[in-house]
Design an enzyme around this catalytic site. Structure first.
Site, short mmCIF file in Angstrom:
data_model
loop_
_atom_site.label_atom_id
_atom_site.label_comp_id
_atom_site.label_asym_id
_atom_site.label_seq_id
_atom_site.Cartn_x
_atom_site.Cartn_y
_atom_site.Cartn_z
N ASN A 21 -31.63 -37.99 -80.68
CA ASN A 21 -32.67 -38.85 -80.11
C ASN A 21 -32.31 -40.33 -80.08
OD1 ASN A 21 -33.19 -38.43 -83.09
ND2 ASN A 21 -34.58 -40.14 -82.70
N GLY A 23 -28.88 -43.55 -80.90
CA GLY A 23 -27.53 -43.89 -81.30
C GLY A 23 -26.45 -43.07 -80.64
N ARG A 44 -35.37 -34.21 -85.50
CA ARG A 44 -36.40 -33.81 -86.46
C ARG A 44 -37.80 -34.08 -85.92
NH1 ARG A 44 -34.85 -36.99 -91.80
NH2 ARG A 44 -34.49 -38.59 -90.20
N TYR A 222 -21.91 -39.70 -99.47
CA TYR A 222 -21.59 -39.63 -98.03
C TYR A 222 -20.10 -39.31 -97.86
CZ TYR A 222 -21.21 -41.10 -93.14
OH TYR A 222 -20.98 -41.14 -91.78
N VAL A 253 -19.49 -47.86 -85.37
CA VAL A 253 -20.39 -48.04 -84.23
C VAL A 253 -21.67 -48.77 -84.65
CG1 VAL A 253 -21.67 -46.81 -82.41
CG2 VAL A 253 -19.46 -45.94 -83.20
#
Length: 298
Positions: A21, A23, A44, A222, A253
């Site tokens: 949705n 990026g 989500r 991560y 990015v």
């Protein structure tokens, strides 16, 4: 039944993009649709996902659908699989983009663009809850999506999986030589051993013993989750020779996750991902791509 009319096969390639949705994920959806692929954009939040689809349709990209997906919810993943099986009978491309950072920001971001990267590195805090969420989402959530959708990918004539990863997931980030070698020994590494290593990481995290045992610090979970997913991708590629299963680092990015401190636009980052998702038959599998070039997992 005699006289029944069978539904003609769907001829366009079908892709699922997780975290689609905004990026990089949104840009991957746009670029795949522009290349003639039917895209199932997942997110989500139903409203945000539906709004993203409308945004793409306003650009003239009509063959895009939305389906809700929470990658840490097995029932949500199963619902997506049922939808794909009923609607298309197969899946050609799976782009696993959904991820969380697993850290907290200790103060508001500096609005000076030149200072943002320095701010991001200095003003994040790893927490136990965040580490657990990162492992659960970035590794186990993505793995569950892959495992559930794998039969549909195997029904394709040329199934592709592109796992969006990061340079933070390279093995050089782990100082423990034994763990680093295990994660690189794909011929002998098992899913069960990956579970054990992730369990050990979380135990060491809770004991404040990451450095003592050679784990990374700063975005620790991560980094470890991405390293584990890279390893699992390689295991999966060895088992499924007919598929092209690869990891792709889109570069640094400008997204919400990077607090807009990146140097590449979402469009530039997404192009690297799409190129891997659309690799030709006979192309690399079990490989790592960094900004368009095949590179080492180490």
């Amino acid at each position: 039944m005699e006289g029944a009319i069978s539904k003609p096969p769907y001829t366009r390639r079908i892709a699922v993009v997780t975290g689609g949705n905004k990026g990089i994920g949104l840009e991957v959806c746009r670029q795949l649709a522009s290349d003639g692929v039917t895209v199932v954009l997942t997110a989500r939040d139903e409203k945000r996902g539906a709004d993203a689809v409308e945004k793409l349709k306003a650009l003239g990209l009509c063959d895009i659908l939305f389906h809700q997906l929470e990658i840490t919810d097995s029932s949500s993943i199963a619902a997506l699989a049922d939808f794909l099986k009923t609607r298309f009978g197969r899946l050609d491309i799976l782009v696993n983009n959904a991820a969380v950072s697993g850290v907290e920001h200790v103060q508001e971001v500096d609005t000076n663009e030149e200072k943002r990267l320095e701010w991001v590195l200095k003003n994040i805090r790893d927490t136990v809850d965040g580490a657990k969420k990162s492992i659960q989402t970035n590794y186990y959530g993505t793995k569950h999506v892959i495992d559930t959708l794998l039969p549909l990918l195997q029904s394709s004539n040329g199934g592709r999986i592109a796992n969006v990863t990061s340079a933070y997931g390279l093995l050089r980030r782990i100082n423990n030589e034994e763990i680093r070698q295990e994660l690189d020994d794909i011929e002998n590494l098992t899913e069960e051993r990956l579970d054990e290593l992730l369990g050990k990481f979380l135990k060491d995290f809770e004991a404040d013993a990451l450095e003592m045992h050679g784990w990374p610090v700063g975005l620790a979970a991560y980094k470890v989750a991405k390293a584990a997913m890279n390893a699992y991708s390689r295991i999966l590629a060895r088992r499924n020779r007919a598929l092209r299963i690869n990891c792709v680092h889109p570069g640094y990015v400008k997204t919400d996750m990077s607090m807009s401190s990146g140097v590449l636009t979402p469009e530039e980052g997404a192009r690297s991902v799409v190129n891997v998702a659309l690799l030709p038959d006979g192309g690399p599998t079990g490989a790592y791509f960094a900004m368009g070039q095949e590179a080492s997992f180490v």
